[in-house]
Write a protein that holds these residues in place. Structure first.
Motif, short mmCIF file in Angstrom:
data_model
loop_
_atom_site.label_atom_id
_atom_site.label_comp_id
_atom_site.label_asym_id
_atom_site.label_seq_id
_atom_site.Cartn_x
_atom_site.Cartn_y
_atom_site.Cartn_z
N GLN A 36 14.04 20.43 0.60
CA GLN A 36 14.83 19.82 1.68
C GLN A 36 14.76 18.30 1.69
N TYR A 37 13.81 17.72 0.92
CA TYR A 37 13.72 16.26 0.90
C TYR A 37 14.36 15.65 -0.34
N GLU A 38 15.10 16.44 -1.07
CA GLU A 38 15.84 15.89 -2.21
C GLU A 38 17.09 15.19 -1.74
N GLY A 39 17.53 14.19 -2.50
CA GLY A 39 18.82 13.56 -2.25
C GLY A 39 18.84 12.70 -1.01
N GLY A 40 20.00 12.12 -0.73
CA GLY A 40 20.15 11.17 0.37
C GLY A 40 19.88 11.80 1.73
N ASP A 41 20.38 13.00 1.98
CA ASP A 41 20.17 13.65 3.27
C ASP A 41 18.69 13.96 3.50
N GLY A 42 18.02 14.40 2.45
CA GLY A 42 16.60 14.71 2.56
C GLY A 42 15.80 13.47 2.89
N ARG A 43 16.20 12.39 2.29
CA ARG A 43 15.51 11.13 2.55
C ARG A 43 15.70 10.69 4.00
N THR A 44 16.93 10.81 4.48
CA THR A 44 17.21 10.45 5.87
C THR A 44 16.38 11.30 6.82
N LEU A 45 16.28 12.58 6.51
CA LEU A 45 15.49 13.49 7.33
C LEU A 45 14.02 13.06 7.35
N ARG B 31 20.15 5.13 0.77
CA ARG B 31 20.82 4.41 1.87
C ARG B 31 21.35 3.06 1.39
N ASP B 32 20.55 2.36 0.59
CA ASP B 32 21.03 1.09 0.03
C ASP B 32 22.30 1.33 -0.78
N ASN B 33 22.27 2.38 -1.60
CA ASN B 33 23.43 2.66 -2.45
C ASN B 33 24.64 3.13 -1.65
N HIS B 34 24.41 3.80 -0.54
CA HIS B 34 25.51 4.26 0.32
C HIS B 34 26.33 3.05 0.81
N TYR B 35 25.64 2.06 1.37
CA TYR B 35 26.36 0.90 1.88
C TYR B 35 26.91 0.03 0.74
N ARG C 32 9.77 8.16 11.83
CA ARG C 32 10.00 7.38 13.05
C ARG C 32 9.45 8.11 14.26
N GLN C 33 9.69 9.41 14.29
CA GLN C 33 9.19 10.22 15.42
C GLN C 33 7.67 10.19 15.49
N ARG C 34 7.03 9.97 14.37
CA ARG C 34 5.57 9.98 14.33
C ARG C 34 4.98 8.58 14.43
N GLY C 35 5.79 7.61 14.85
CA GLY C 35 5.25 6.30 15.18
C GLY C 35 5.38 5.24 14.11
N PHE C 36 6.25 5.48 13.10
CA PHE C 36 6.48 4.46 12.07
C PHE C 36 7.92 3.99 12.21
N ILE D 179 0.87 -1.18 0.00
CA ILE D 179 0.00 0.00 0.00
C ILE D 179 0.91 1.23 0.00
N ARG D 180 0.80 2.04 -1.05
CA ARG D 180 1.62 3.26 -1.15
C ARG D 180 0.79 4.46 -0.77
N VAL D 181 1.18 5.12 0.29
CA VAL D 181 0.43 6.25 0.84
C VAL D 181 1.13 7.55 0.48
N SER D 182 0.40 8.43 -0.22
CA SER D 182 0.99 9.71 -0.64
C SER D 182 1.01 10.69 0.51
N LEU D 183 2.15 11.31 0.72
CA LEU D 183 2.32 12.31 1.78
C LEU D 183 3.37 13.30 1.29
N ASP D 184 3.10 14.58 1.44
CA ASP D 184 4.01 15.56 0.83
C ASP D 184 4.64 16.48 1.85
N GLY D 185 5.18 15.88 2.89
CA GLY D 185 5.89 16.65 3.90
C GLY D 185 5.79 15.94 5.23
N THR D 186 6.51 16.44 6.21
CA THR D 186 6.48 15.81 7.53
C THR D 186 5.73 16.68 8.53
N THR D 187 5.10 17.73 8.03
CA THR D 187 4.25 18.57 8.88
C THR D 187 3.02 18.98 8.07
N ALA D 188 2.00 19.39 8.80
CA ALA D 188 0.80 19.90 8.13
C ALA D 188 1.13 21.15 7.32
#
Lengths: 309, 293
Positions: A191-200, B113-117, A206-210, A143-152
């Motif tokens: 801010q959600y582009e690239g590897g760092d954005g993804r990590t963020l 992340r997969d590609n990083h490792y 995770r903070q929101r219970g996933f 199930i792919r759930v569309s969400l466009d940010g981490t805040t309202a």
């Protein structure tokens, strides 16, 4: 039905079919067989009207209406005969369809399925039933759930007031039922582009219970309502003969996918509202090479992007 | 966010390399029991354990389906064992990359992340593989055809269509398997690349199907420390039999050597726990749910 892609007679190959009615000549892409089938279950009908939608889905858009039972079952049978590897349900909002659970059960009998949803209609009962259907199949249900940010503040201007909290409730219902959804994020926020954005983004989830977040990022396609928000493609974006890598049909999804709506068959889910994109009335008649003459084709080529989960 | 130009393509043209060097053994083998394994990932300790088990199980010929390097320590050791013991070997995406001096492993991941490792793993393997072994890897065949009794076997790394295609158990439909077998003119397609073993035969013909032999380089994300390979044989009736076998090896020694080589703690944790800590985003829903992370 033949398992082979049809492309004309051996002596006279069929001419590649352009994916839009524009006169520009694009590169030809071979068809390697039907691996992926998209079903536009609810067509362009959606319960919200996102500002970045690459079609113009919304409550009043009936350009592509709901698919009926006969259309879905006929398509699934043809897909089975063609050796389809995996299935996708999208819309519009698939959970608006009264027969959706039946379609899911039927599809999972013959292959894996991903459903693209905004999760607004996924209550605890629906989530529980989805988990049961998943457990009953040997194939994966995603199930792919569309969400466009981490805040309202990030999400709601795009998807509608109050949707951020409601989406998280639907996603949490899935998680509690035993289905870990894939959050699908269109990269409208830099801010959600690239590897760092993804990590963020994943840390915020995770903070929101996933606790084990799964995320797929999608580039904006400058079509439909998104074209009104951020501008249309420039003409220079159209691909030309010679732009593709050898063998790119193995990588670009349209080399091995088709999208079926109530109105017919299209090369991919991005182009269903584009002039000239309709290929045929049946799956089998849509097989064969295509000509990538729409500027949106450049987004997949440039980003190395696939709509697949 | 601005549009990227057509000249900025992120597509890797190497991903589309065809499986074009076929080792054809159809006329030269009378074996009735063979062993197949893939994904050594530098785990020479598991490699020795698997080869010993295959001999004890009566395998007449042993086939390696590619990816000698990655993840573990001391890449040359595994390749020396393969060459010394005359294992019939083919090329995976890793071997293609190392052999041809490419920038990355062509593993086919799409997540950062997969590609990083994967890149950490590849850089270590490439730097520690001797030039004469790179030359050997570069020349390996990309697929192998053989007959077992009257059955046509096709060995590939990811799939017969593409070296880094992932064939997972829960996302590879039976109608697709039938189409693949017909297109490839094979009865049993044997692959690796995903790292998790599975097999499925056609309901309409139990002598036809796909066998994914898993990987021997790291556990199968099942909480067990053992690794998996496959035996394929012909029974008294002439039918095709395949068995996935689990083999234990000295994981403590491997973990210690990985730490000494400075490989990531996340990799060592997988060896010590049996759970994947990296390369998770490529997993389909069911395979992901079966793991710890």
């Amino acid at each position: 039905m033949s398992r082979k892609a049809t492309g004309g007679s051996p002596t006279e190959p069929a001419k590649p079919r352009p994916v839009s009615s524009h006169k520009h000549r694009g590169p030809a892409l071979d068809f390697i067989g039907l691996d992926v089938l998209w079903l536009q279950i609810t067509g362009t009908v959606c319960n919200i009207a996102c500002r970045h939608c690459f079609i113009t889905c919304g409550p009043k858009n009936f350009n592509h209406p709901f698919m009926d039972r006969d259309q879905v079952l006929t398509t699934l049978e043809a897909a089975k005969d063609s050796g389809v590897k995996e299935y996708y349900f999208t819309g519009g909002e698939p959970f608006m369809h009264p027969d959706l659970l039946f379609f899911i059960e039927r599809t999972l009998e013959q292959g894996p399925l991903s459903i693209l949803t905004n999760a607004l209609l996924i209550d605890t009962i629906t989530a529980g039933r989805l988990f049961e259907l998943s457990q009953a199949s040997e194939y994966s249900l995603d199930i792919r759930v569309s969400l466009d940010g981490t805040t309202a503040e990030e999400n709601d201007p795009i998807r509608g007031k109050g949707t951020f909290q409601e989406i998280l409730v639907g996603a949490a219902n899935l998680l509690r039922a035993g289905l870990n959804p894939v959050f699908t994020v269109t990269t409208v926020h830099a801010q959600y582009e690239g590897g760092d954005g993804r990590t963020l983004f994943m840390e915020e989830l995770r903070q929101r219970g996933f606790p084990r977040p799964r995320v797929k990022f999608i580039p904006p396609f400058h079509l439909g309502r998104e074209a009104q928000r951020s501008g249309e493609y420039e003409e220079s974006f159209r691909l030309s003969p010679g732009d593709l890598f050898p063998g790119e049909e193995e990588v670009l999804q349209c080399g091995s996918c088709r999208t079926v709506t109530a109105n017919g068959v299209y090369p991919c889910p991005i182009l269903i509202e584009e002039d000239g994109a309709r290929m045929a009335g049946s799956l089998e008649a849509s097989f064969g090479s295509i000509e990538l003459n729409h500027p949106a084709c450049a987004t997949c080529h440039v980003e190395g992007f696939s709509c697949r989960t | 966010m601005g549009m990227k130009s057509r000249e900025e393509s992120r597509l890797d043209p190497m991903m589309t390399r065809p499986n074009d060097r076929v080792l054809d053994l159809r006329g030269g083998s009378s074996a009735s029991r063979i062993a197949l394994f893939g994904g050594i990932y530098n785990n020479y300790l598991a490699l020795n354990a698997v080869l010993d088990d295959a001999v004890r199980a009566g395998a007449e010929t042993v086939f390696f389906l590619g990816d000698a390097g990655g993840f573990g320590p001391h890449p040359d050791r595994s390749i020396e064992i393969l060459r010394d013991r005359d294992i019939v070997s083919m090329q995976g995406n890793y071997d293609d990359s190392v052999g041809n001096g490419l920038d990355d492993c062509q593993c086919g991941y799409v997540d950062p992340r997969d590609n990083h490792y994967a890149q950490i793993s590849y850089d270590y393997t490439f730097a520690n593989t001797s030039q004469h072994h790179r030359d050997w890897l570069r020349e390996l065949p990309t697929s192998i055809r053989l007959n077992l009794g009257s059955h046509r076997l096709l060995l590939a790394h990811g799939s017969p269509r593409r070296v880094n295609e992932f064939l997972w158990e829960t996302t590879t439909s039976e109608p697709f398997i039938e189409r693949l077998l017909d297109e490839q003119r094979a009865d049993l397609v044997c692959v690796t690349h995903t790292g998790i073993p599975w097999q499925r035969r056609l309901a309409t013909d139990p002598n036809r199907g796909v066998l994914n032999v898993g990987a021997i380089g790291r556990p199968a994300n099942d909480g067990s420390l053992s690794v998996w390979y496959a035996l394929v044989s012909i029974d008294e009736s002439g039918d095709l039999r395949s068995e996935l076998r689990s083999v234990a090896y000295d994981t403590e020694r491997l973990a210690a050597e990985m730490r000494n080589e400075g490989l990531p703690d996340e990799f060592v944790e997988t060896i010590e726990t049996g759970w994947w800590t990296t390369c998770l985003e490529i997993l389909p829903a069911k395979e992901r749910a079966a793991g710890r992370f």
